[in-house]
Design a protein around this motif. Structure first.
Motif, PDB file in Angstrom:
ATOM      1  N   THR A 190       0.755  -0.821  -0.277  1.00 56.26           N
ATOM      2  CA  THR A 190      -0.297  -0.156   0.561  1.00 56.26           C
ATOM      3  C   THR A 190       0.885   0.800   0.120  1.00 56.26           C
ATOM      4  O   THR A 190       0.470   2.252  -0.894  1.00 56.26           O
ATOM      5  N   GLY A 191       2.130   1.335   0.445  1.00 61.95           N
ATOM      6  CA  GLY A 191       2.608   2.742   0.466  1.00 61.95           C
ATOM      7  C   GLY A 191       3.119   2.900  -0.578  1.00 61.95           C
ATOM      8  O   GLY A 191       3.552   3.804  -1.259  1.00 61.95           O
ATOM      9  N   ILE A 192       3.953   1.795  -1.112  1.00 59.40           N
ATOM     10  CA  ILE A 192       4.772   1.524  -2.498  1.00 59.40           C
ATOM     11  C   ILE A 192       3.751   2.279  -3.899  1.00 59.40           C
ATOM     12  O   ILE A 192       4.032   3.258  -3.834  1.00 59.40           O
ATOM     13  N   LYS A 193       2.281   1.807  -3.764  1.00 61.52           N
ATOM     14  CA  LYS A 193       1.637   1.969  -4.242  1.00 61.52           C
ATOM     15  C   LYS A 193       1.828   3.568  -4.025  1.00 61.52           C
ATOM     16  O   LYS A 193       0.438   3.651  -5.030  1.00 61.52           O
ATOM     17  N   GLY A 194       1.492   4.100  -3.166  1.00 54.21           N
ATOM     18  CA  GLY A 194       0.257   5.353  -2.391  1.00 54.21           C
ATOM     19  C   GLY A 194       1.007   6.451  -3.298  1.00 54.21           C
ATOM     20  O   GLY A 194       0.801   7.052  -3.107  1.00 54.21           O
ATOM     21  N   VAL A 195       2.693   6.735  -3.484  1.00 51.61           N
ATOM     22  CA  VAL A 195       3.508   6.988  -3.675  1.00 51.61           C
ATOM     23  C   VAL A 195       2.813   7.562  -4.888  1.00 51.61           C
ATOM     24  O   VAL A 195       3.086   6.949  -5.948  1.00 51.61           O
ATOM     25  N   ASP A 196       3.057   9.117  -4.947  1.00 55.36           N
ATOM     26  CA  ASP A 196       2.741  10.178  -6.598  1.00 55.36           C
ATOM     27  C   ASP A 196       2.833   9.505  -7.736  1.00 55.36           C
ATOM     28  O   ASP A 196       4.438   9.743  -7.217  1.00 55.36           O
ATOM     29  N   THR A 231      14.812   2.850  -4.241  1.00 52.57           N
ATOM     30  CA  THR A 231      15.711   3.467  -2.847  1.00 52.57           C
ATOM     31  C   THR A 231      15.721   4.401  -2.292  1.00 52.57           C
ATOM     32  O   THR A 231      15.971   4.714  -1.301  1.00 52.57           O
ATOM     33  N   MET A 232      15.350   5.655  -3.212  1.00 54.29           N
ATOM     34  CA  MET A 232      15.807   7.000  -2.858  1.00 54.29           C
ATOM     35  C   MET A 232      14.589   7.237  -3.130  1.00 54.29           C
ATOM     36  O   MET A 232      14.023   9.138  -2.522  1.00 54.29           O
ATOM     37  N   VAL A 233      13.504   6.939  -4.030  1.00 58.99           N
ATOM     38  CA  VAL A 233      11.832   7.742  -3.668  1.00 58.99           C
ATOM     39  C   VAL A 233      10.796   6.994  -3.041  1.00 58.99           C
ATOM     40  O   VAL A 233       9.446   7.528  -2.391  1.00 58.99           O
ATOM     41  N   GLU A 234      10.812   5.849  -3.690  1.00 58.10           N
ATOM     42  CA  GLU A 234       9.350   5.299  -3.248  1.00 58.10           C
ATOM     43  C   GLU A 234       8.947   4.743  -1.858  1.00 58.10           C
ATOM     44  O   GLU A 234       8.187   4.964  -1.281  1.00 58.10           O
ATOM     45  N   VAL A 235      10.374   4.277  -1.410  1.00 57.26           N
ATOM     46  CA  VAL A 235      10.510   3.285   0.224  1.00 57.26           C
ATOM     47  C   VAL A 235      10.246   4.420   1.029  1.00 57.26           C
ATOM     48  O   VAL A 235      10.264   4.493   1.829  1.00 57.26           O
ATOM     49  N   PRO A 236      11.400   5.363   0.984  1.00 52.04           N
ATOM     50  CA  PRO A 236      11.273   6.982   1.734  1.00 52.04           C
ATOM     51  C   PRO A 236      10.447   7.609   2.045  1.00 52.04           C
ATOM     52  O   PRO A 236       9.943   7.342   2.764  1.00 52.04           O
ATOM     53  N   LEU A 237       9.496   7.591   1.125  1.00 52.60           N
ATOM     54  CA  LEU A 237       8.149   8.025   1.312  1.00 52.60           C
ATOM     55  C   LEU A 237       6.951   6.813   1.626  1.00 52.60           C
ATOM     56  O   LEU A 237       6.050   7.007   1.673  1.00 52.60           O
ATOM     57  N   ALA A 238       7.116   5.693   1.113  1.00 52.74           N
ATOM     58  CA  ALA A 238       6.016   5.069   1.996  1.00 52.74           C
ATOM     59  C   ALA A 238       6.297   3.906   3.335  1.00 52.74           C
ATOM     60  O   ALA A 238       5.527   3.952   3.987  1.00 52.74           O
TER      61      ALA A 238
END
Length: 215
Positions: A105-111, A130-137
């Motif tokens: 859910t966290g990864i799919k929720g990244v804009d 590693t630099m966008v999706e995971v930190p935001l999720a």
């Protein structure tokens, strides 16, 4: 008042045993959640790349979650025997669903505009991850880990029935003896432990959340 004093004295008289069983309880749940993180986070990331695989994995994890924990322990005894290995394995399975689901859910929720901007800057898929999706999720992923940890602390009390010890040993001994003080000696530390772990993981979640997303 006398009842409170009686329980307090009863608890203090068994404090060394309570502390040792609390350590065992933490070892069982900590090991199970740690293994679930090692398996669940990569699996949650992987299924974001395939809708069909996501459906299979999430449905499978949902099915595991619906099996009563006591029945699960009983079904696994012929394969793993009794004791802590069985407790860790069953608790690991119970911890998987919230970790996989929240990672997904966290990864799919990244804009998507952020990932597209990263691609426009020449980022590879691994760099985007590693630099966008995971930190935001991370806040959503950590919420799943917190849920898994708190659920496991409660479920681990049942593991005393299959010889894994832990705080549940006081509860079941108290039930068999009709001793409420003994039941509370196991139940209260387990509840406090769940609250403490939830609080500490909440602090970790706050530290890992990017500054702009902190509430």
């Amino acid at each position: 008042m006398s009842g409170n004093i009686s329980f307090f004295q009863f608890f203090l008289g068994r404090l060394p045993d309570v502390l040792s069983q609390t350590v065992i309880h933490l070892q069982i749940t900590g090991t199970a959640v740690f293994i679930a993180i090692l398996v669940g986070v990569p699996l949650g990331i992987l299924i974001t790349r395939s809708r069909q695989l996501a459906r299979i994995v999430l449905n499978g994890a949902n099915v595991l979650q619906t099996i009563p924990s006591l029945a699960f322990f009983g079904l696994m005894i012929p394969l793993l025997g009794i004791g802590r290995p069985l407790a860790v394995f069953v608790l690991f399975l119970y911890a998987l669903l919230p970790i996989i689901k929240n990672t997904y859910t966290g990864i799919k929720g990244v804009d998507s505009s952020l990932t597209e901007a990263g691609r426009g800057m020449g980022m590879t898929n691994l760099q985007l991850l590693t630099m966008v999706e995971v930190p935001l999720a991370l806040p959503v992923m950590m919420a799943g880990i917190r849920i898994a940890a708190v659920i496991n602390i409660g479920t681990a009390t049942i593991a005393a029935l299959i010889g894994a010890q832990g705080l549940g040993s006081f509860i079941f001994r108290g039930i068999s003896m009709g001793n409420n003080n003994l039941i509370l000696t196991g139940a209260l530390p387990a509840a406090l432990l769940a609250l403490l772990v939830d609080f500490l993981l909440g602090r970790v979640e706050l530290l890992l959340t990017p500054r702009g997303m902190r509430k």
